[in-house]
Design a protein around this motif. Structure first.
Motif, PDB file in Angstrom:
ATOM      1  N   THR A 109      66.798  11.967  71.902  1.00 13.43           N
ATOM      2  CA  THR A 109      67.649  12.671  70.949  1.00 13.43           C
ATOM      3  C   THR A 109      68.392  11.708  70.018  1.00 13.43           C
ATOM      4  OG1 THR A 109      69.442  12.799  72.572  1.00 13.43           O
ATOM      5  CG2 THR A 109      67.960  14.695  72.413  1.00 13.43           C
ATOM      6  N   VAL A 110      68.672  10.486  70.494  1.00  9.86           N
ATOM      7  CA  VAL A 110      69.296   9.500  69.613  1.00  9.86           C
ATOM      8  C   VAL A 110      68.266   8.568  68.993  1.00  9.86           C
ATOM      9  CG1 VAL A 110      71.483   9.572  70.880  1.00  9.86           C
ATOM     10  CG2 VAL A 110      69.791   7.836  71.451  1.00  9.86           C
ATOM     11  N   ASP A 111      67.065   8.555  69.576  1.00  7.32           N
ATOM     12  CA  ASP A 111      65.913   7.851  68.995  1.00  7.32           C
ATOM     13  C   ASP A 111      66.181   6.370  68.738  1.00  7.32           C
ATOM     14  OD1 ASP A 111      63.274   7.766  68.133  1.00  7.32           O
ATOM     15  OD2 ASP A 111      63.811   8.161  66.042  1.00  7.32           O
ATOM     16  N   LEU A 112      66.759   5.701  69.747  1.00  8.72           N
ATOM     17  CA  LEU A 112      67.027   4.273  69.615  1.00  8.72           C
ATOM     18  C   LEU A 112      66.337   3.442  70.695  1.00  8.72           C
ATOM     19  CD1 LEU A 112      70.858   4.302  68.741  1.00  8.72           C
ATOM     20  CD2 LEU A 112      68.963   3.748  67.191  1.00  8.72           C
ATOM     21  N   TYR A 113      65.468   4.071  71.467  1.00  8.94           N
ATOM     22  CA  TYR A 113      64.891   3.317  72.590  1.00  8.94           C
ATOM     23  C   TYR A 113      63.991   2.179  72.129  1.00  8.94           C
ATOM     24  CZ  TYR A 113      60.696   6.356  72.203  1.00  8.94           C
ATOM     25  OH  TYR A 113      59.584   7.041  71.772  1.00  8.94           O
ATOM     26  N   ALA A 114      63.339   2.330  70.974  1.00 14.91           N
ATOM     27  CA  ALA A 114      62.500   1.235  70.475  1.00 14.91           C
ATOM     28  C   ALA A 114      63.372   0.044  70.067  1.00 14.91           C
ATOM     29  CB  ALA A 114      61.645   1.706  69.307  1.00 14.91           C
ATOM     30  N   GLU A 115      64.533   0.321  69.474  1.00 12.52           N
ATOM     31  CA  GLU A 115      65.460  -0.765  69.137  1.00 12.52           C
ATOM     32  C   GLU A 115      65.980  -1.445  70.401  1.00 12.52           C
ATOM     33  OE1 GLU A 115      68.580  -0.053  66.371  1.00 12.52           O
ATOM     34  OE2 GLU A 115      67.390   1.326  65.151  1.00 12.52           O
ATOM     35  N   SER A 116      66.300  -0.637  71.411  1.00 14.77           N
ATOM     36  CA  SER A 116      66.761  -1.213  72.679  1.00 14.77           C
ATOM     37  C   SER A 116      65.678  -2.088  73.293  1.00 14.77           C
ATOM     38  CB  SER A 116      67.160  -0.094  73.644  1.00 14.77           C
ATOM     39  OG  SER A 116      68.311   0.573  73.186  1.00 14.77           O
ATOM     40  N   GLU A 121      63.256  -7.486  74.607  1.00 13.36           N
ATOM     41  CA  GLU A 121      62.289  -8.541  74.292  1.00 13.36           C
ATOM     42  C   GLU A 121      63.015  -9.843  73.938  1.00 13.36           C
ATOM     43  OE1 GLU A 121      58.262  -6.813  72.444  1.00 13.36           O
ATOM     44  OE2 GLU A 121      60.017  -6.291  71.250  1.00 13.36           O
ATOM     45  N   ARG A 122      64.114  -9.730  73.217  1.00  7.34           N
ATOM     46  CA  ARG A 122      64.888 -10.914  72.840  1.00  7.34           C
ATOM     47  C   ARG A 122      65.471 -11.592  74.086  1.00  7.34           C
ATOM     48  NH1 ARG A 122      68.492 -12.773  68.821  1.00  7.34           N
ATOM     49  NH2 ARG A 122      69.383 -14.709  69.639  1.00  7.34           N
ATOM     50  N   LEU A 138      57.697   8.602  79.369  1.00  2.64           N
ATOM     51  CA  LEU A 138      56.504   9.432  79.388  1.00  2.64           C
ATOM     52  C   LEU A 138      55.439   8.816  78.478  1.00  2.64           C
ATOM     53  CD1 LEU A 138      58.259  12.920  79.219  1.00  2.64           C
ATOM     54  CD2 LEU A 138      57.426  11.708  81.255  1.00  2.64           C
ATOM     55  N   PRO A 139      54.209   9.342  78.486  1.00  2.00           N
ATOM     56  CA  PRO A 139      53.157   8.727  77.658  1.00  2.00           C
ATOM     57  C   PRO A 139      53.542   8.542  76.202  1.00  2.00           C
ATOM     58  CG  PRO A 139      52.151  10.231  79.213  1.00  2.00           C
ATOM     59  CD  PRO A 139      53.642  10.384  79.371  1.00  2.00           C
ATOM     60  N   GLU A 140      54.212   9.534  75.598  1.00  2.00           N
ATOM     61  CA  GLU A 140      54.547   9.390  74.180  1.00  2.00           C
ATOM     62  C   GLU A 140      55.538   8.255  73.931  1.00  2.00           C
ATOM     63  OE1 GLU A 140      56.934  13.194  75.467  1.00  2.00           O
ATOM     64  OE2 GLU A 140      55.080  12.163  76.051  1.00  2.00           O
ATOM     65  N   HIS A 141      56.411   8.000  74.903  1.00  2.00           N
ATOM     66  CA  HIS A 141      57.370   6.903  74.742  1.00  2.00           C
ATOM     67  C   HIS A 141      56.665   5.554  74.896  1.00  2.00           C
ATOM     68  CE1 HIS A 141      59.897  10.278  76.597  1.00  2.00           C
ATOM     69  NE2 HIS A 141      60.087  10.311  75.298  1.00  2.00           N
ATOM     70  N   LEU A 142      55.747   5.476  75.849  1.00  2.00           N
ATOM     71  CA  LEU A 142      54.990   4.242  76.031  1.00  2.00           C
ATOM     72  C   LEU A 142      54.093   3.960  74.826  1.00  2.00           C
ATOM     73  CD1 LEU A 142      53.957   4.621  79.779  1.00  2.00           C
ATOM     74  CD2 LEU A 142      55.762   3.153  78.850  1.00  2.00           C
ATOM     75  N   GLU A 143      53.511   5.024  74.249  1.00  2.87           N
ATOM     76  CA  GLU A 143      52.661   4.854  73.071  1.00  2.87           C
ATOM     77  C   GLU A 143      53.463   4.262  71.911  1.00  2.87           C
ATOM     78  OE1 GLU A 143      49.547   5.096  72.772  1.00  2.87           O
ATOM     79  OE2 GLU A 143      48.852   6.323  74.462  1.00  2.87           O
ATOM     80  N   ARG A 144      54.674   4.733  71.740  1.00  2.00           N
ATOM     81  CA  ARG A 144      55.486   4.207  70.642  1.00  2.00           C
ATOM     82  C   ARG A 144      55.813   2.738  70.855  1.00  2.00           C
ATOM     83  NH1 ARG A 144      61.306   6.369  68.264  1.00  2.00           N
ATOM     84  NH2 ARG A 144      61.481   4.741  66.685  1.00  2.00           N
ATOM     85  N   LEU A 145      56.169   2.368  72.068  1.00  2.00           N
ATOM     86  CA  LEU A 145      56.455   0.952  72.327  1.00  2.00           C
ATOM     87  C   LEU A 145      55.226   0.096  72.059  1.00  2.00           C
ATOM     88  CD1 LEU A 145      58.682   0.799  75.538  1.00  2.00           C
ATOM     89  CD2 LEU A 145      59.377   0.927  73.147  1.00  2.00           C
ATOM     90  N   ALA A 146      54.059   0.606  72.439  1.00  2.00           N
ATOM     91  CA  ALA A 146      52.827  -0.156  72.228  1.00  2.00           C
ATOM     92  C   ALA A 146      52.581  -0.409  70.741  1.00  2.00           C
ATOM     93  CB  ALA A 146      51.651   0.586  72.841  1.00  2.00           C
ATOM     94  N   LYS A 147      52.969   0.541  69.891  1.00  2.00           N
ATOM     95  CA  LYS A 147      52.747   0.409  68.451  1.00  2.00           C
ATOM     96  C   LYS A 147      53.799  -0.462  67.779  1.00  2.00           C
ATOM     97  CE  LYS A 147      50.509   4.939  67.969  1.00  2.00           C
ATOM     98  NZ  LYS A 147      50.651   6.325  67.434  1.00  2.00           N
ATOM     99  N   GLU A 148      55.011  -0.476  68.331  1.00  2.00           N
ATOM    100  CA  GLU A 148      56.128  -1.094  67.627  1.00  2.00           C
ATOM    101  C   GLU A 148      56.655  -2.379  68.260  1.00  2.00           C
ATOM    102  OE1 GLU A 148      59.265   1.642  66.670  1.00  2.00           O
ATOM    103  OE2 GLU A 148      57.871   3.270  66.192  1.00  2.00           O
ATOM    104  N   ASP A 150      55.767  -6.058  71.020  1.00  2.00           N
ATOM    105  CA  ASP A 150      54.762  -7.024  71.470  1.00  2.00           C
ATOM    106  C   ASP A 150      54.642  -7.121  72.982  1.00  2.00           C
ATOM    107  OD1 ASP A 150      54.179  -7.803  68.799  1.00  2.00           O
ATOM    108  OD2 ASP A 150      55.929  -9.127  68.802  1.00  2.00           O
ATOM    109  N   VAL A 151      55.750  -6.886  73.707  1.00  2.00           N
ATOM    110  CA  VAL A 151      55.745  -7.070  75.158  1.00  2.00           C
ATOM    111  C   VAL A 151      55.449  -5.731  75.843  1.00  2.00           C
ATOM    112  CG1 VAL A 151      57.097  -7.781  77.168  1.00  2.00           C
ATOM    113  CG2 VAL A 151      57.394  -8.968  74.974  1.00  2.00           C
ATOM    114  N   VAL A 152      54.463  -5.728  76.710  1.00  2.00           N
ATOM    115  CA  VAL A 152      54.146  -4.540  77.501  1.00  2.00           C
ATOM    116  C   VAL A 152      55.149  -4.450  78.647  1.00  2.00           C
ATOM    117  CG1 VAL A 152      52.409  -3.415  78.955  1.00  2.00           C
ATOM    118  CG2 VAL A 152      51.695  -4.708  76.930  1.00  2.00           C
ATOM    119  N   PRO A 153      55.773  -3.284  78.858  1.00  2.00           N
ATOM    120  CA  PRO A 153      56.702  -3.177  79.993  1.00  2.00           C
ATOM    121  C   PRO A 153      56.049  -3.621  81.302  1.00  2.00           C
ATOM    122  CG  PRO A 153      56.823  -1.226  78.614  1.00  2.00           C
ATOM    123  CD  PRO A 153      55.660  -2.015  78.113  1.00  2.00           C
ATOM    124  N   ALA A 154      56.801  -4.347  82.105  1.00  2.00           N
ATOM    125  CA  ALA A 154      56.272  -4.788  83.398  1.00  2.00           C
ATOM    126  C   ALA A 154      56.255  -3.650  84.402  1.00  2.00           C
ATOM    127  CB  ALA A 154      57.102  -5.951  83.930  1.00  2.00           C
TER     128      ALA A 154
END
Length: 274
Positions: A109-116, A121-122, A138-148, A150-154
């Protein structure tokens, strides 16, 4: 031990401190460490990081033998806010570094998880944390991280137990070398009453909880059962003395009912700050 996608090794059996009052946390964690646990899972939202850190120091165990996980609160999402939050969590723990830092919820709802995630990563690139991951993604959240990013979640730490297995999500994580970590691994106790579980427990002369935790172990899930009862803390650790057959594994897997116990990651938006 489970080897994460960056080579860091995490104890498969952990001790969770969700809902353990701050005043009781140090004692419970010390008991867990005495029994043999070496992986402790906390979160900023639990308000008990200080007790975890105190137990780590009081244990006298070498820091490199312990694995500490904690998590970012929803109310601290955003790049700069996440960097500040990590500094503050280290202060509460009294540690120079945590072993695994997770984004606790996607909080879309705040849509800041990619920034976090970019902030994590830093921190990771700076060598201030050994591994980074997510929780309740969920899959849609993981897909966004993959696109935006460099580091794959461990790790993806998710609600996972025999009656709620999230198979599609688990399969996606495996395909991307993201370790699956199960919280509420016993279904908060509800999954222990199924006849299939109790029958297997009787056959092996173990408890129903040990059967379900063994099922997780054989599926290579990381598990973080929680208890403040010393007997149950010990029981949840003692799952090495037996193995489940293929038929027994299948019987437990067939308990899937699709009933989530906890919050829905698509809608959960509490700040977790109190």
């Amino acid at each position: 031990m489970i080897t994460l996608n960056n080579g860091v090794r995490i104890p498969q059996r952990g001790f969770g401190v969700f809902q353990i009052p701050p005043a009781d946390t140090q004692r419970a964690v010390e008991q867990a460490l005495e029994i043999g646990y070496r992986h402790i899972d906390t979160a900023a939202a639990y308000n008990n990081e200080a007790g975890v850190g105190a137990a780590v120091r009081a244990s006298g165990l070498p820091r490199q033998e312990l694995f500490v996980t904690t998590k970012l609160r929803n109310g601290e999402h955003g790049y700069d806010a996440t960097l500040r939050a990590y500094d503050e969590t280290l202060q509460r723990l009294g540690l120079d570094q945590v072993d695994l830092y997770l984004v606790h919820w996607p909080n879309p709802t705040v849509d800041l998880y990619a920034e976090s995630w970019r902030a994590l990563e830093r921190v990771y690139a700076d060598g201030r944390v050994r591994a980074i991951g997510v929780s309740n993604f969920l899959p849609e959240h993981l897909e966004r991280l993959a696109k935006e990013s460099d580091v794959v979640p461990a790790v993806n730490q998710i609600e996972l137990h025999p009656t709620y297995q999230q198979r599609e999500l688990t399969r996606l994580c495996r395909e991307r070398s993201i370790a699956v970590e199960a919280y509420s691994p016993l279904g908060q106790g509800a999954d222990l009453e199924h006849p299939a579980v109790t029958a297997i427990a009787t056959a092996h002369q173990v408890t129903a909880a040990q059967v379900v935790l063994r099922w997780h172990m054989q599926l290579r899930h990381i598990i973080i059962p929680k208890s403040v009862n010393p007997g149950r803390i010990r029981e949840n650790f003692a799952v090495d003395g037996f193995a489940l057959s293929d038929d027994e594994m299948r019987a437990i897997t067939e308990l899937e009912s699709g009933n989530r116990i906890g919050n829905d990651p698509r809608t959960f938006a509490l700040s977790q700050i109190r």
